[in-house]
Design a protein around this motif. Structure first.
Motif, PDB file in Angstrom:
ATOM      1  N   PRO A   8       0.816  -1.229   0.000  1.00  0.00           N
ATOM      2  CA  PRO A   8       0.000   0.000   0.000  1.00  0.00           C
ATOM      3  C   PRO A   8       0.846   1.274   0.000  1.00  0.00           C
ATOM      4  O   PRO A   8       0.528   2.239  -0.696  1.00  0.00           O
ATOM      5  N   SER A   9       1.925   1.264   0.748  1.00  0.00           N
ATOM      6  CA  SER A   9       2.808   2.422   0.780  1.00  0.00           C
ATOM      7  C   SER A   9       3.465   2.649  -0.575  1.00  0.00           C
ATOM      8  O   SER A   9       3.559   3.787  -1.053  1.00  0.00           O
ATOM      9  N   LEU A  10       3.909   1.571  -1.196  1.00  0.00           N
ATOM     10  CA  LEU A  10       4.546   1.686  -2.503  1.00  0.00           C
ATOM     11  C   LEU A  10       3.555   2.169  -3.551  1.00  0.00           C
ATOM     12  O   LEU A  10       3.887   3.004  -4.395  1.00  0.00           O
ATOM     13  N   TYR A  11       2.326   1.694  -3.484  1.00  0.00           N
ATOM     14  CA  TYR A  11       1.302   2.135  -4.431  1.00  0.00           C
ATOM     15  C   TYR A  11       0.999   3.619  -4.254  1.00  0.00           C
ATOM     16  O   TYR A  11       0.834   4.350  -5.235  1.00  0.00           O
ATOM     17  N   LYS A  12       0.946   4.066  -3.002  1.00  0.00           N
ATOM     18  CA  LYS A  12       0.696   5.485  -2.726  1.00  0.00           C
ATOM     19  C   LYS A  12       1.821   6.355  -3.306  1.00  0.00           C
ATOM     20  O   LYS A  12       1.579   7.408  -3.889  1.00  0.00           O
ATOM     21  N   LYS A  13       3.066   5.885  -3.170  1.00  0.00           N
ATOM     22  CA  LYS A  13       4.205   6.617  -3.735  1.00  0.00           C
ATOM     23  C   LYS A  13       4.158   6.592  -5.251  1.00  0.00           C
ATOM     24  O   LYS A  13       4.510   7.568  -5.913  1.00  0.00           O
ATOM     25  N   TYR A  14       3.716   5.479  -5.823  1.00  0.00           N
ATOM     26  CA  TYR A  14       3.624   5.340  -7.273  1.00  0.00           C
ATOM     27  C   TYR A  14       2.642   6.351  -7.846  1.00  0.00           C
ATOM     28  O   TYR A  14       2.876   6.903  -8.921  1.00  0.00           O
ATOM     29  N   ARG A  15       1.556   6.607  -7.132  1.00  0.00           N
ATOM     30  CA  ARG A  15       0.529   7.536  -7.613  1.00  0.00           C
ATOM     31  C   ARG A  15       0.952   8.997  -7.493  1.00  0.00           C
ATOM     32  O   ARG A  15       0.378   9.854  -8.140  1.00  0.00           O
ATOM     33  N   SER A  16       1.951   9.285  -6.651  1.00  0.00           N
ATOM     34  CA  SER A  16       2.391  10.674  -6.497  1.00  0.00           C
ATOM     35  C   SER A  16       3.345  11.040  -7.634  1.00  0.00           C
ATOM     36  O   SER A  16       3.869  10.184  -8.334  1.00  0.00           O
ATOM     37  N   SER A  17       3.574  12.327  -7.775  1.00  0.00           N
ATOM     38  CA  SER A  17       4.463  12.772  -8.851  1.00  0.00           C
ATOM     39  C   SER A  17       5.872  12.956  -8.291  1.00  0.00           C
ATOM     40  O   SER A  17       6.069  13.147  -7.097  1.00  0.00           O
ATOM     41  N   GLY A  18       6.830  12.883  -9.172  1.00  0.00           N
ATOM     42  CA  GLY A  18       8.210  13.054  -8.760  1.00  0.00           C
ATOM     43  C   GLY A  18       9.111  12.028  -9.412  1.00  0.00           C
ATOM     44  O   GLY A  18       8.681  11.198 -10.210  1.00  0.00           O
ATOM     45  N   LYS A  19      10.364  12.100  -9.051  1.00  0.00           N
ATOM     46  CA  LYS A  19      11.354  11.196  -9.613  1.00  0.00           C
ATOM     47  C   LYS A  19      11.669  10.113  -8.584  1.00  0.00           C
ATOM     48  O   LYS A  19      11.850  10.401  -7.410  1.00  0.00           O
ATOM     49  N   TRP A  20      11.752   8.872  -9.065  1.00  0.00           N
ATOM     50  CA  TRP A  20      12.024   7.752  -8.166  1.00  0.00           C
ATOM     51  C   TRP A  20      13.433   7.832  -7.598  1.00  0.00           C
ATOM     52  O   TRP A  20      14.388   8.098  -8.311  1.00  0.00           O
ATOM     53  N   LYS A  21      13.531   7.590  -6.327  1.00  0.00           N
ATOM     54  CA  LYS A  21      14.810   7.497  -5.620  1.00  0.00           C
ATOM     55  C   LYS A  21      14.755   6.274  -4.712  1.00  0.00           C
ATOM     56  O   LYS A  21      13.688   5.750  -4.436  1.00  0.00           O
ATOM     57  N   TYR A  22      15.903   5.838  -4.270  1.00  0.00           N
ATOM     58  CA  TYR A  22      15.959   4.712  -3.335  1.00  0.00           C
ATOM     59  C   TYR A  22      16.748   5.156  -2.117  1.00  0.00           C
ATOM     60  O   TYR A  22      17.840   5.706  -2.232  1.00  0.00           O
ATOM     61  N   ASP A  23      16.195   4.921  -0.951  1.00  0.00           N
ATOM     62  CA  ASP A  23      16.828   5.320   0.298  1.00  0.00           C
ATOM     63  C   ASP A  23      17.826   4.237   0.723  1.00  0.00           C
ATOM     64  O   ASP A  23      17.502   3.303   1.447  1.00  0.00           O
ATOM     65  N   TRP A  24      19.041   4.376   0.223  1.00  0.00           N
ATOM     66  CA  TRP A  24      20.071   3.379   0.487  1.00  0.00           C
ATOM     67  C   TRP A  24      20.482   3.345   1.955  1.00  0.00           C
ATOM     68  O   TRP A  24      20.873   2.307   2.476  1.00  0.00           O
ATOM     69  N   ILE A  25      20.392   4.482   2.617  1.00  0.00           N
ATOM     70  CA  ILE A  25      20.759   4.534   4.035  1.00  0.00           C
ATOM     71  C   ILE A  25      19.820   3.648   4.848  1.00  0.00           C
ATOM     72  O   ILE A  25      20.261   2.851   5.675  1.00  0.00           O
ATOM     73  N   LYS A  26      18.514   3.772   4.608  1.00  0.00           N
ATOM     74  CA  LYS A  26      17.539   2.933   5.310  1.00  0.00           C
ATOM     75  C   LYS A  26      17.765   1.456   4.965  1.00  0.00           C
ATOM     76  O   LYS A  26      17.725   0.592   5.838  1.00  0.00           O
ATOM     77  N   PHE A  27      18.015   1.181   3.682  1.00  0.00           N
ATOM     78  CA  PHE A  27      18.198  -0.202   3.258  1.00  0.00           C
ATOM     79  C   PHE A  27      19.425  -0.826   3.914  1.00  0.00           C
ATOM     80  O   PHE A  27      19.363  -1.943   4.418  1.00  0.00           O
ATOM     81  N   PHE A  28      20.556  -0.094   3.931  1.00  0.00           N
ATOM     82  CA  PHE A  28      21.780  -0.664   4.501  1.00  0.00           C
ATOM     83  C   PHE A  28      21.777  -0.676   6.028  1.00  0.00           C
ATOM     84  O   PHE A  28      22.361  -1.565   6.643  1.00  0.00           O
ATOM     85  N   SER A  29      21.129   0.304   6.659  1.00  0.00           N
ATOM     86  CA  SER A  29      21.171   0.365   8.122  1.00  0.00           C
ATOM     87  C   SER A  29      20.114  -0.514   8.782  1.00  0.00           C
ATOM     88  O   SER A  29      20.323  -0.990   9.901  1.00  0.00           O
ATOM     89  N   VAL A  30      18.993  -0.765   8.121  1.00  0.00           N
ATOM     90  CA  VAL A  30      17.933  -1.583   8.703  1.00  0.00           C
ATOM     91  C   VAL A  30      17.738  -2.878   7.914  1.00  0.00           C
ATOM     92  O   VAL A  30      17.639  -3.957   8.492  1.00  0.00           O
ATOM     93  N   GLY A  31      17.691  -2.774   6.604  1.00  0.00           N
ATOM     94  CA  GLY A  31      17.373  -3.928   5.770  1.00  0.00           C
ATOM     95  C   GLY A  31      18.431  -5.010   5.769  1.00  0.00           C
ATOM     96  O   GLY A  31      18.123  -6.200   5.945  1.00  0.00           O
ATOM     97  N   ILE A  32      19.675  -4.641   5.576  1.00  0.00           N
ATOM     98  CA  ILE A  32      20.742  -5.645   5.494  1.00  0.00           C
ATOM     99  C   ILE A  32      20.940  -6.376   6.829  1.00  0.00           C
ATOM    100  O   ILE A  32      21.026  -7.610   6.837  1.00  0.00           O
TER     101      ILE A  32
END
Length: 156
Positions: free
Chosen positions: A63-87
């Motif tokens: 649902p969060s990703l779909y909400k972001k998809y519907r908004s306008s703007g350029k796609w970015k990826y939060d690498w800090i969140k991914f490396f600090s929490v995801g990995i």
């Protein structure tokens, strides 16, 4: 009013879909556990038990990703969140897979991993869900103004 009804049904059907996938996953995990008991081959059970929480985490983030998809703007990826929490969550979630690797036979490391693996599956399930969730939630869209401010900040 019509928009609220459509939103309600979207969330309702999404909840049913997640519930069905959870039911399917728990059923398959049970069947693999039965197979493991009969054949003494734990690999399919452990691999499924490791990968299934990733899928659940990704489903929770849809649902969060779909909400972001519907908004306008350029796609970015939060690498800090991914490396600090995801990995770290991915590492914690894949500890049961180390049971079949050569690292499990290395002295204190192997004993520590065996200790963690015997503690139950809740830690690994939650870590896998966190990894799946963070993987999808790290996608974001930045508006044009935010992109300009970020570029100016990086330049100066």
């Amino acid at each position: 009013m019509k928009r609220k009804v459509v939103r309600f049904f979207c969330y309702f059907f999404y909840s049913i879909l997640v519930g069905l996938i959870l039911f399917w996953g728990i059923r398959n995990q049970y069947l693999l556990d039965q197979q493991r008991s009969a054949s003494f081959d734990a690999r399919p059970f452990i691999v499924f038990s490791t990968l299934f929480p990733f899928v659940i985490g990704m489903l929770f983030a849809l649902p969060s990703l779909y909400k972001k998809y519907r908004s306008s703007g350029k796609w970015k990826y939060d690498w800090i969140k991914f490396f600090s929490v995801g990995i770290p969550a991915a590492i914690a979630a894949t500890i049961p897979l180390t049971y079949f690797s050569p690292i499990s036979s290395i002295g204190p490391i192997g004993r520590f991993l065996a200790f963690l693996s015997n503690g139950g599956q809740l830690l690994f399930f939650i870590s896998g869900m966190v990894f799946g969730f963070v993987t999808f939630c790290s996608f974001k869209k930045m508006a044009r103004d935010e992109l300009i401010e970020t570029a100016e900040y990086l330049e100066g």
